[in-house]
Motif scaffolding. Sequence first.
Motif, PDB file in Angstrom:
ATOM      1  N   ASN A  31       0.848  -1.188   0.000  1.00 23.56           N
ATOM      2  CA  ASN A  31       0.000   0.000   0.000  1.00 23.56           C
ATOM      3  C   ASN A  31       0.886   1.240   0.000  1.00 23.56           C
ATOM      4  OD1 ASN A  31      -2.670  -1.105   0.049  1.00 23.56           O
ATOM      5  ND2 ASN A  31      -2.304  -1.728   2.163  1.00 23.56           N
ATOM      6  N   HIS A  32       0.484   2.231  -0.775  1.00 20.75           N
ATOM      7  CA  HIS A  32       1.261   3.467  -0.905  1.00 20.75           C
ATOM      8  C   HIS A  32       0.489   4.612  -0.260  1.00 20.75           C
ATOM      9  CE1 HIS A  32       3.477   1.165  -3.904  1.00 20.75           C
ATOM     10  NE2 HIS A  32       2.344   0.948  -4.544  1.00 20.75           N
ATOM     11  N   HIS A  33       1.130   5.313   0.638  1.00 22.47           N
ATOM     12  CA  HIS A  33       0.531   6.473   1.292  1.00 22.47           C
ATOM     13  C   HIS A  33       1.303   7.701   0.807  1.00 22.47           C
ATOM     14  CE1 HIS A  33      -1.756   3.806   4.003  1.00 22.47           C
ATOM     15  NE2 HIS A  33      -0.691   3.021   3.854  1.00 22.47           N
ATOM     16  N   HIS A  35       2.746  11.281  -0.035  1.00 24.28           N
ATOM     17  CA  HIS A  35       3.017  12.549   0.646  1.00 24.28           C
ATOM     18  C   HIS A  35       2.580  13.697  -0.260  1.00 24.28           C
ATOM     19  CE1 HIS A  35       5.352  15.741   2.605  1.00 24.28           C
ATOM     20  NE2 HIS A  35       5.485  14.931   3.637  1.00 24.28           N
ATOM     21  N   ALA A  46       6.442   8.910  -0.593  1.00 22.68           N
ATOM     22  CA  ALA A  46       5.392   8.077  -0.010  1.00 22.68           C
ATOM     23  C   ALA A  46       5.916   7.290   1.177  1.00 22.68           C
ATOM     24  CB  ALA A  46       4.843   7.107  -1.057  1.00 22.68           C
ATOM     25  N   ASP A  48       5.517   3.730   2.137  1.00 23.95           N
ATOM     26  CA  ASP A  48       5.088   2.489   1.496  1.00 23.95           C
ATOM     27  C   ASP A  48       5.068   1.366   2.527  1.00 23.95           C
ATOM     28  OD1 ASP A  48       4.964   3.435  -1.308  1.00 23.95           O
ATOM     29  OD2 ASP A  48       7.127   3.688  -1.056  1.00 23.95           O
ATOM     30  N   TRP A 198       2.233  15.167   9.168  1.00 19.37           N
ATOM     31  CA  TRP A 198       1.754  14.185   8.194  1.00 19.37           C
ATOM     32  C   TRP A 198       2.202  12.772   8.533  1.00 19.37           C
ATOM     33  CZ3 TRP A 198       4.104  10.692   4.940  1.00 19.37           C
ATOM     34  CH2 TRP A 198       3.284  10.093   3.971  1.00 19.37           C
ATOM     35  N   SER A 199       3.475  12.580   8.841  1.00 18.37           N
ATOM     36  CA  SER A 199       3.979  11.233   9.115  1.00 18.37           C
ATOM     37  C   SER A 199       3.331  10.636  10.357  1.00 18.37           C
ATOM     38  CB  SER A 199       5.500  11.266   9.281  1.00 18.37           C
ATOM     39  OG  SER A 199       6.142  11.548   8.059  1.00 18.37           O
ATOM     40  N   THR A 202      -0.265   9.711   9.348  1.00 15.28           N
ATOM     41  CA  THR A 202      -0.276   8.603   8.384  1.00 15.28           C
ATOM     42  C   THR A 202       0.115   7.294   9.039  1.00 15.28           C
ATOM     43  OG1 THR A 202       0.251  10.171   6.617  1.00 15.28           O
ATOM     44  CG2 THR A 202       0.626   7.843   6.149  1.00 15.28           C
ATOM     45  N   VAL A 206      -1.922   3.779   9.276  1.00 18.52           N
ATOM     46  CA  VAL A 206      -1.365   2.485   8.885  1.00 18.52           C
ATOM     47  C   VAL A 206      -1.575   1.455   9.997  1.00 18.52           C
ATOM     48  CG1 VAL A 206       0.813   1.264   8.459  1.00 18.52           C
ATOM     49  CG2 VAL A 206       0.314   3.399   7.244  1.00 18.52           C
TER      50      VAL A 206
END
Length: 361
Positions: A31-33, A35, A46, A48, A198-199, A202, A206
Amino acid sequence: MTAAAAHFSQSYAEARNRFLAAAKDAGARVNHHLHPLKGPAGETLAMDVARLGPADASRILAIGSGTHGVEGYCGSGIQTALLSEGFGRDLPDDTAILFIHAINPYGFAWNRRVNEDNVDLNRNFLDHAKPHPENPGYEELAGIINPPDLSPETMAASRAAMKAYADLHGARAMQHALSAGQYTHPDGVQFGGLEPVWSNRTLRAVIHAEMSAADRVIFVDLHTGLGARGEGEMICVEPETSGSFKRMQRWWGSIVRSTVGGASISSDVPGSIPVCFAEELPGREVTSGGLEFGTVPIAQVTLALQSDNWLHQNGGHDNPQAGDIAKRIRDAFYVDEDDWKELVTAQARDICARALKGLQD
């Protein structure tokens, strides 16, 4: 080039491509998240996530890289090596492995330890609605830690002032002042931020998406920069009396050290990333820590951090010194030599293999 060294890269883009290729070859689900920002060449950034094992596994080993951006050179190389070697190919029943690649992709791509907001991600995982932790030592030394220029005279004065502080208060107090994080100087080193970045957001997403069915979770976050060259320490942010510390010591032995009480090479840092796993997985058995590998002497690491912070308050990548400083900080957190890569990969492989066994206890 040695076998392990073949999996390490010279840029974020190369590291991401190698990681994704290894994940595909291993049969992992990815899965790609993405940025919101781009890398220096306009490349996609991303977080990943590659998964081996059942989606509803009750036991999960998660391996993270790039929490501190530029440290991703090491972490990504290890993750890619493990995937390429077939680590986790024959997993026990009801067990999964997650490789969380480039938790701070912006810092990795731009050769910074911090993120796009100048935030040290490992100081950001706390409740920002409450008063932020204070760091009186940092306040006293803020002008010294964040010098106005990088001239030899200014940097010599900075080193002298930090030595004087250490002589007066002790080396641990100096380390705490410098590295334990601060929330009052957004343009300074070790800034923890004033809200979840953001991190942070995110990674929590996840955890919910990938670990909601888990009863037992182990998270190993790969870091560099502290300790003797190539030597690993498993850092626990909980006291030695905690169940988490006791499990870690049972699995990994004497390399496990707690930041609480001063046994670790790391300061006792508020808002570090292991905290969020327990927060997001209440009622589960969560064992979370950082596997830290030594690179170069701490004075060189400190100079790199000071130089990087100065650069990004003075023109950033448009500054003529940008290339030299980017190399300085990368060299502080990534030893681009085959023997070091073999050392860190072998230790990480052993730690992760023991973690998988620990999940079956």
